[in-house]
Design an enzyme around this catalytic site. Structure first.
Site, PDB file in Angstrom:
ATOM      1  CE  LYS A 266     -65.588 -17.958  17.885  1.00  0.00           C
ATOM      2  NZ  LYS A 266     -66.041 -19.120  19.029  1.00  0.00           N
TER       3      LYS A 266
ATOM      4  CG  ASN B  86     -73.250 -24.620   8.752  1.00  0.00           C
ATOM      5  OD1 ASN B  86     -73.073 -24.672  10.039  1.00  0.00           O
ATOM      6  ND2 ASN B  86     -72.413 -25.985   8.142  1.00  0.00           N
TER       7      ASN B  86
ATOM      8  CE1 TYR C  56     -64.001 -23.622   7.286  1.00  0.00           C
ATOM      9  CE2 TYR C  56     -66.362 -23.150   6.864  1.00  0.00           C
ATOM     10  CZ  TYR C  56     -65.183 -24.126   6.954  1.00  0.00           C
ATOM     11  OH  TYR C  56     -65.328 -25.464   6.424  1.00  0.00           O
TER      12      TYR C  56
END
Length: 62
Positions: free
Chosen positions: A33, A24, A31
């Site tokens: 970032k 994914n 996440y």
């Protein structure tokens, strides 16, 4: 995610963690970032297929 961060802050936790499917890419980038980084992985089965989740962690300054 923001609710979990708020709750961790209220409870004075030093970090939170989550699991995200290794394929994914959009979620992993989101996440990252937001300050999460990979600390490990674990496998699980979806029916007959073995898959892997990355374990990601976000640290807080206390």
């Amino acid at each position: 995610m923001y609710k979990a961060i708020d709750m961790a802050s209220i409870r004075k936790k030093s970090y939170i963690w989550l699991g995200v499917w290794e394929k994914n890419d959009k979620a992993i980038l989101f996440y990252k970032k937001n300050g999460f980084y990979v600390i490990g992985q674990h496998s699980f089965f979806m029916g007959e297929e073995e898959q892997t989740d990355f374990i990601m962690r976000k640290d807080f300054k206390i």
